[in-house]
Design an enzyme around this catalytic site. Structure first.
Site, PDB file in Angstrom:
ATOM      1  N   CYS A  94       0.998  -1.213  -0.013  1.00 10.91           N
ATOM      2  CA  CYS A  94       0.210  -0.098  -0.097  1.00 10.91           C
ATOM      3  C   CYS A  94       1.022   1.052   0.075  1.00 10.91           C
ATOM      4  CB  CYS A  94      -0.665   0.024   1.279  1.00 10.91           C
ATOM      5  SG  CYS A  94      -1.795   1.538   1.250  1.00 10.91           S
TER       6      CYS A  94
ATOM      7  N   CYS B 229      -0.465   4.212   2.215  1.00 12.29           N
ATOM      8  CA  CYS B 229      -0.067   3.912   3.717  1.00 12.29           C
ATOM      9  C   CYS B 229       1.571   4.038   3.970  1.00 12.29           C
ATOM     10  CB  CYS B 229      -0.438   2.449   4.052  1.00 12.29           C
ATOM     11  SG  CYS B 229      -2.007   2.022   3.399  1.00 12.29           S
ATOM     12  N   ASP B 230       2.125   3.542   3.270  1.00 10.69           N
ATOM     13  CA  ASP B 230       4.038   3.261   3.582  1.00 10.69           C
ATOM     14  C   ASP B 230       4.594   4.261   2.676  1.00 10.69           C
ATOM     15  OD1 ASP B 230       3.049   1.676   5.189  1.00 10.69           O
ATOM     16  OD2 ASP B 230       3.213  -0.018   3.923  1.00 10.69           O
TER      17      ASP B 230
END
Ligand code: NAP
Length: 317
Positions: free
Chosen positions: A143, A146-147
């Site tokens: 993701c 997200c990261d």
């Protein structure tokens, strides 16, 4: 007595937000959290984009908070998998007329409900090669939203050739110094516009006909062994991170033949949260391949619970 007004299947942000809202509406929902409860955030470390946690929060801690909040208002959580459902509501002897309730099984135990919310999510597809699991959260992610932030100025690979891989690569160029897309064929399956954007981006290059054979590192990911499937040439490429974007698989096996599914197995919603079966609602990644964020899933869970409450008020309970 195994009858409940509302059964919620799934315990990611969608299912548990539905549980919080339904519990506060005094519907006493029964949540089947599953054996591996909590959804995709259980596989994440730091979550920095969930609103309200300005310092970030660990994914598993966030999900435990969801559970505690649902239980506080009377939600009942069962850490069991649902193994079978019967949403037909038809019983022999009723002349084919629809009869309540919906039927849900966990193993041999049957539960019944007046209303069901399906929020079983989708699972990331992984390469399933040695060492991939070892470096998940330590350089390997699925993701970018997200990261990606953790990879400022770093060199990354993105594996895949669909729209997700294109989108992830483009997003990662905001942070990374260089992004290499590793794709197993010599053409992308992504949409033309996304391909054009990727190929136009000076930070992105592509390794065609290439697969990842193994990841290496110590505490963190350091390199990947890549193989050209046409020439058999092997290369150990130093990298700081790898994003796997080879698709998601919606968790809908038990709903096959019961709910309308699209060609990839996602539940086809009717309007906002309804399904083709009246009284069965849907929320989260199991119906959404586009946004796939904890906060969007939570929003849909809220919507499904409010719609379920309304449905039950209309003398369906
Ligand atoms: P996808 O379209 O199924 O693409 C998966 C990609 O991963 C393919 O290129 C496939 O290669 C590759 N792949 C699959 N298994 C692999 C393996 N074991 N090893 C190496 N490569 C592997 O999945 P997606 O990109 O997640 O997209 C899913 C759906 O969501 C699509 O309909 C897509 O259009 C949509 N989507 C849309 C947007 C958008 O509109 N912005 C964004 C994301 C997703 P092959 O090509 O060789 O099969």
């Amino acid at each position: 007595m195994n009858h409940h007004k509302l059964i919620i299947i799934g315990s990611g942000p969608a299912g548990l937000t539905a549980a919080i809202y339904a519990a506060r509406a005094e519907l006493k929902p029964l949540v089947f959290a599953g054996l591996t409860y909590g959804g995709q955030l259980m596989l994440t470390t730091e979550v920095e984009n969930y609103p309200g946690f300005h310092k970030g929060i660990l994914g598993p801690e966030l999900m435990q908070n969801f559970i505690t909040q649902a239980e506080r208002f009377g939600g009942e959580i069962k850490y069991e998998d649902v193994t079978k459902v019967d949403f037909s509501r038809l019983r022999q002897g009723f002349g084919g007329q629809a009869q309540k309730p919906f039927r849900v099984w966990s193993g041999n135990t049957e539960y019944t409900a007046d209303c069901v919310i399906v929020a079983t999510g989708a699972s990331t597809m992984w390469l399933n090669i040695p060492s991939e699991e070892k470096f998940r959260g330590k350089g390997i992610s699925s993701c970018a939203t997200c990261d990606g932030f953790f990879f400022k100025g770093k060199e990354l690979i993105v594996v895949g050739g669909g729209d997700s891989a294109m989108e992830e690569s483009l997003y990662l160029t905001k942070f990374a110094s260089k992004v290499t897309i590793v794709h197993r064929r010599n053409e992308f399956r992504a949409s033309k516009i996304m391909i054009a954007r990727v190929l136009d981006n000076p930070k992105i290059s592509v390794m065609w006909d290439t697969v990842v054979e193994e990841f290496f590192g110590d505490e963190k990911l350091k390199s990947a062994r890549l193989k050209n499937v046409k020439t058999n040439e092997v290369l150990e490429k130093p990298i700081d991170g790898a994003f796997i974007a080879i698709g998601h698989k919606p968790n809908t096996e038990i709903f096959s033949g019961q709910l309308n599914l699209d060609a990839k197995g996602y539940i086809v919603p009717v309007g906002d949260t309804k399904t083709n079966v009246e009284g069965v609602f849907v929320a989260g990644d199991v119906r959404d391949f586009r946004y796939r964020q904890a906060v969007t899933a939570a929003g849909m869970g809220c919507m499904a619970a409010m719609d379920a409450e309304k449905y039950l008020e209309m003398d369906h309970g």
